[in-house]
Design a protein around this motif. Sequence first.
Motif, mmCIF file in Angstrom:
data_model
loop_
_atom_site.group_PDB
_atom_site.id
_atom_site.type_symbol
_atom_site.label_atom_id
_atom_site.label_comp_id
_atom_site.label_asym_id
_atom_site.label_seq_id
_atom_site.Cartn_x
_atom_site.Cartn_y
_atom_site.Cartn_z
ATOM 1 N N ALA A 94 0.827 -1.209 0.000
ATOM 2 C CA ALA A 94 0.000 0.000 0.000
ATOM 3 C C ALA A 94 0.862 1.260 0.000
ATOM 4 C CB ALA A 94 -0.933 -0.004 1.215
ATOM 5 N N ASP A 95 1.888 1.295 0.840
ATOM 6 C CA ASP A 95 2.768 2.472 0.945
ATOM 7 C C ASP A 95 3.527 2.746 -0.351
ATOM 8 O OD1 ASP A 95 1.942 2.756 3.569
ATOM 9 O OD2 ASP A 95 3.814 1.989 4.439
ATOM 10 N N LYS A 96 3.934 1.687 -1.033
ATOM 11 C CA LYS A 96 4.759 1.822 -2.246
ATOM 12 C C LYS A 96 3.937 1.751 -3.526
ATOM 13 C CE LYS A 96 8.676 1.976 0.007
ATOM 14 N NZ LYS A 96 9.571 3.112 -0.018
ATOM 15 N N ASN A 97 2.627 1.550 -3.395
ATOM 16 C CA ASN A 97 1.734 1.432 -4.548
ATOM 17 C C ASN A 97 2.202 0.317 -5.490
ATOM 18 O OD1 ASN A 97 -0.546 2.053 -6.043
ATOM 19 N ND2 ASN A 97 0.554 3.547 -7.310
ATOM 20 N N ILE A 98 2.414 -0.860 -4.911
ATOM 21 C CA ILE A 98 2.903 -2.027 -5.644
ATOM 22 C C ILE A 98 1.780 -3.066 -5.699
ATOM 23 C CG2 ILE A 98 4.586 -3.921 -5.637
ATOM 24 C CD1 ILE A 98 6.369 -2.126 -3.874
ATOM 25 N N SER A 99 1.648 -3.712 -6.846
ATOM 26 C CA SER A 99 0.731 -4.831 -6.989
ATOM 27 C C SER A 99 1.440 -6.110 -6.530
ATOM 28 C CB SER A 99 0.327 -4.973 -8.453
ATOM 29 O OG SER A 99 -0.193 -6.251 -8.709
ATOM 30 N N ALA A 100 0.727 -6.989 -5.855
ATOM 31 C CA ALA A 100 1.312 -8.258 -5.412
ATOM 32 C C ALA A 100 1.854 -9.063 -6.587
ATOM 33 C CB ALA A 100 0.283 -9.069 -4.636
ATOM 34 N N ALA A 101 1.276 -8.895 -7.766
ATOM 35 C CA ALA A 101 1.718 -9.621 -8.958
ATOM 36 C C ALA A 101 3.141 -9.257 -9.371
ATOM 37 C CB ALA A 101 0.765 -9.353 -10.119
ATOM 38 N N GLU A 102 3.630 -8.092 -8.962
ATOM 39 C CA GLU A 102 4.978 -7.624 -9.308
ATOM 40 C C GLU A 102 6.047 -8.126 -8.338
ATOM 41 O OE1 GLU A 102 5.220 -3.241 -9.852
ATOM 42 O OE2 GLU A 102 3.080 -3.328 -9.363
ATOM 43 N N VAL A 103 5.621 -8.811 -7.281
ATOM 44 C CA VAL A 103 6.520 -9.146 -6.178
ATOM 45 C C VAL A 103 7.022 -10.578 -6.265
ATOM 46 C CG1 VAL A 103 6.710 -9.377 -3.658
ATOM 47 C CG2 VAL A 103 5.396 -7.483 -4.643
ATOM 48 N N LEU A 104 8.333 -10.718 -6.109
ATOM 49 C CA LEU A 104 8.974 -12.007 -5.912
ATOM 50 C C LEU A 104 9.355 -12.083 -4.441
ATOM 51 C CD1 LEU A 104 11.700 -13.712 -8.008
ATOM 52 C CD2 LEU A 104 12.032 -13.436 -5.552
ATOM 53 N N TYR A 105 8.951 -13.143 -3.781
ATOM 54 C CA TYR A 105 9.282 -13.345 -2.371
ATOM 55 C C TYR A 105 10.063 -14.633 -2.247
ATOM 56 C CZ TYR A 105 8.630 -13.664 2.710
ATOM 57 O OH TYR A 105 8.836 -13.732 4.081
ATOM 58 N N VAL A 115 2.536 -15.218 3.330
ATOM 59 C CA VAL A 115 2.954 -14.171 2.396
ATOM 60 C C VAL A 115 3.220 -14.776 1.019
ATOM 61 C CG1 VAL A 115 4.705 -12.425 1.849
ATOM 62 C CG2 VAL A 115 3.932 -12.707 4.201
ATOM 63 N N MET A 116 3.840 -15.935 0.995
ATOM 64 C CA MET A 116 4.193 -16.558 -0.279
ATOM 65 C C MET A 116 2.958 -16.905 -1.103
ATOM 66 S SD MET A 116 7.532 -18.757 0.869
ATOM 67 C CE MET A 116 7.961 -19.313 -0.782
ATOM 68 N N ARG A 117 1.845 -17.119 -0.445
ATOM 69 C CA ARG A 117 0.593 -17.407 -1.159
ATOM 70 C C ARG A 117 -0.022 -16.146 -1.764
ATOM 71 N NH1 ARG A 117 -1.448 -21.586 3.401
ATOM 72 N NH2 ARG A 117 -0.633 -23.476 2.436
ATOM 73 N N LEU A 118 0.488 -14.969 -1.398
ATOM 74 C CA LEU A 118 -0.080 -13.697 -1.852
ATOM 75 C C LEU A 118 0.683 -13.059 -3.007
ATOM 76 C CD1 LEU A 118 -0.753 -12.069 1.648
ATOM 77 C CD2 LEU A 118 -2.403 -13.254 0.180
ATOM 78 N N VAL A 119 1.912 -13.474 -3.244
ATOM 79 C CA VAL A 119 2.779 -12.779 -4.194
ATOM 80 C C VAL A 119 2.667 -13.325 -5.608
ATOM 81 C CG1 VAL A 119 4.425 -12.165 -2.377
ATOM 82 C CG2 VAL A 119 4.793 -14.251 -3.718
ATOM 83 N N GLY A 120 3.189 -12.559 -6.551
ATOM 84 C CA GLY A 120 3.213 -12.983 -7.949
ATOM 85 C C GLY A 120 4.120 -14.166 -8.187
ATOM 86 N N LEU A 121 5.252 -14.221 -7.462
ATOM 87 C CA LEU A 121 6.210 -15.298 -7.664
ATOM 88 C C LEU A 121 6.830 -15.705 -6.329
ATOM 89 C CD1 LEU A 121 7.444 -17.061 -9.878
ATOM 90 C CD2 LEU A 121 9.272 -15.384 -10.073
ATOM 91 N N ALA A 122 6.437 -16.863 -5.844
ATOM 92 C CA ALA A 122 6.992 -17.418 -4.604
ATOM 93 C C ALA A 122 8.191 -18.285 -4.957
ATOM 94 C CB ALA A 122 5.936 -18.235 -3.881
ATOM 95 N N THR A 123 9.311 -18.080 -4.244
ATOM 96 C CA THR A 123 10.535 -18.827 -4.496
ATOM 97 C C THR A 123 11.145 -19.247 -3.170
ATOM 98 O OG1 THR A 123 11.990 -16.884 -4.472
ATOM 99 C CG2 THR A 123 10.964 -17.457 -6.581
#
Length: 175
Positions: A94-105, A115-123
């Motif tokens: 929310a603070d960074k205006n980032i979509s979860a789809a853009e995130v690699l965790y 958290v890994m279930r929420l991101v675009g790419l879980a590794t």
Amino acid sequence: MFLQKLKDITTFIFDVDGVLTDGSVQVTDNGQSLRTFNIKDGYAMQLAVKKGYKLCIISGGDGIAMGRRFSNLGISDVFLGTGDKVAVFNQYLADKNISAAEVLYMGDDIPDLKVMRLVGLATCPSDAVEEIKAVSAFISPYPGGKTAVRDIIEKVMKVQGRWHDEDPNAADSGV
């Protein structure tokens, strides 16, 4: 499908213990916790920051030395001593205006699972627990603390054509 997801990554979020370290913690007589970080992971992290990627650390672990390590790499979004990783993750997006789809965790153990279930790419690193491997789109061939982070950052940046550093500096690994 996996390579397409790499093209969409703008943000890396990493756990610390078991991902950026091998999960070992040495405790001194005065209670200070000591961890070992890999310099090659540090190089990839600072290069990603230089190239404009967002890097974030979310860890239940804490310590002045950990904060200093990440600061030296140019990482300012560091959340240590975190009990609720999902709440920190959601607030960060929310603070960074980032979509979860853009995130690699990258995580390695049960506290990372939600958290890994929420991101675009879980590794995860190769030595992650089975529950984490089951939700990961990519399992690095390297264990935590032994360049698993470098491996995934390098893959993302190479797919996006951004890996090469025209002017590397020997001090870039953040020591």
